[in-house]
Write an enzyme that holds these catalytic residues in place. Sequence first.
Site, PDB file in Angstrom:
ATOM      1  N   CYS A 134      -0.216  -0.338   7.291  1.00  2.00           N
ATOM      2  CA  CYS A 134      -0.814   0.954   6.972  1.00  2.00           C
ATOM      3  C   CYS A 134      -0.797   1.210   5.473  1.00  2.00           C
ATOM      4  O   CYS A 134       0.225   1.604   4.912  1.00  2.00           O
ATOM      5  CB  CYS A 134      -0.058   2.055   7.721  1.00  2.00           C
ATOM      6  N   CYS A 137      -0.015   4.733   4.333  1.00  5.50           N
ATOM      7  CA  CYS A 137       1.398   5.126   4.413  1.00  5.50           C
ATOM      8  C   CYS A 137       2.207   4.530   3.268  1.00  5.50           C
ATOM      9  O   CYS A 137       3.085   5.174   2.727  1.00  5.50           O
ATOM     10  CB  CYS A 137       2.056   4.622   5.698  1.00  5.50           C
ATOM     11  N   ASP A 138       1.938   3.257   2.961  1.00  2.00           N
ATOM     12  CA  ASP A 138       2.877   2.509   2.119  1.00  2.00           C
ATOM     13  C   ASP A 138       2.337   2.096   0.755  1.00  2.00           C
ATOM     14  O   ASP A 138       3.096   1.593  -0.073  1.00  2.00           O
ATOM     15  CB  ASP A 138       3.329   1.239   2.871  1.00  2.00           C
TER      16      ASP A 138
END
Length: 309
Positions: A134, A137-138
């Site tokens: 993701c 997200c990261d």
Amino acid sequence: MSDERNVIIVGSGPAGLTAAIYAGRANLMPLIVAGSQPGGQLTLTSEVENYPGFAEAILGPELMDVMRKQAERFGTEFVDDDVVGVDLSSRPFAVKTAERTWRARAIIVATGASARLLGLESERRLLGRGLSTCATCDGFFFKGQELVVVGGGDSAMEEATFLTKFASKVTIVHRRDTLRASKIMQDRAHRNPKVAWALNRVVDEILGADRVTGVRLSDPDSGTVEDLPAGGVFVAIGHTPNTQLFSGQLEMDPSGYLVTESGSTRTNVPGVFAAGDVADHVYRQAVTAAGTGCMAAIDAERFLEAHAH
Ligand code: NAP
């Protein structure tokens, strides 16, 4: 308290929680088995900018938290556990967690989908240690680094383009020399000066002992092997619907997505309804999941009314 419920909802992403809000407001007192990752895929994202009703971006986990509170307000009972088995052959249906077996007159399946992995041993070891599924997200954690994105579809193009905001260079590794992605997404990636390409390359290994240091690539035609250094690897090769629990009990398409009757959320078993990504490989949006969650609750309510004792 009795183990029997009018409706049991399996899954607590936008589909499950919206179904709970509607079933709760219809006085059905739903029970939701929320799973070990309550809130679903949105809890793995950062900002959500396309969910209507929020003029400013809202964080994925925060959006799910608000939805859960809204469902609780209308009497939804939450069990933060995984379903380990279902039996749809008898009525009321059986829904089993590790702790107990519940009975349900109707079930709404909203178990979603999970990001696919390559299936390498090194992948399991390094997930969360420089390996991610993701980018939203990261990505932030990889400022100034050289990264690899695996995949040739729209997700891979989108993730790679997004990651160039943080990374110094992003190499897209794809197993064929033709991309699957739509032209517009390909063009966007091609125009980006930070994007490099490793086409017709298979990822044999993610390198690194306790943190990603790169990938080992091979050319499927010549068999040549080379190592590409990278501080982070993002696998973007699609999703798998979470339907193993229903195998042999509910009708699925060849990819494992639940099949619903056109224009409804009805599965092939009367009284079992499907909502969200578990039955949708096309749209896969929070708002479409919420929409089908609403439909499933209405379908379940009508089913229960028609089959009242
Ligand atoms: P996808 O279209 O199924 O593409 C998956 C990619 O991963 C393919 O290029 C595939 O290679 C590759 N792949 C699959 N398994 C692999 C493996 N084991 N090893 C190496 N490579 C592997 O999935 P997606 O990109 O997640 O997109 C899913 C759907 O969402 C699509 O309909 C897409 O259009 C949509 N989507 C849209 C947007 C957007 O418009 N903003 C963004 C994201 C997704 P092959 O090509 O060789 O099969």
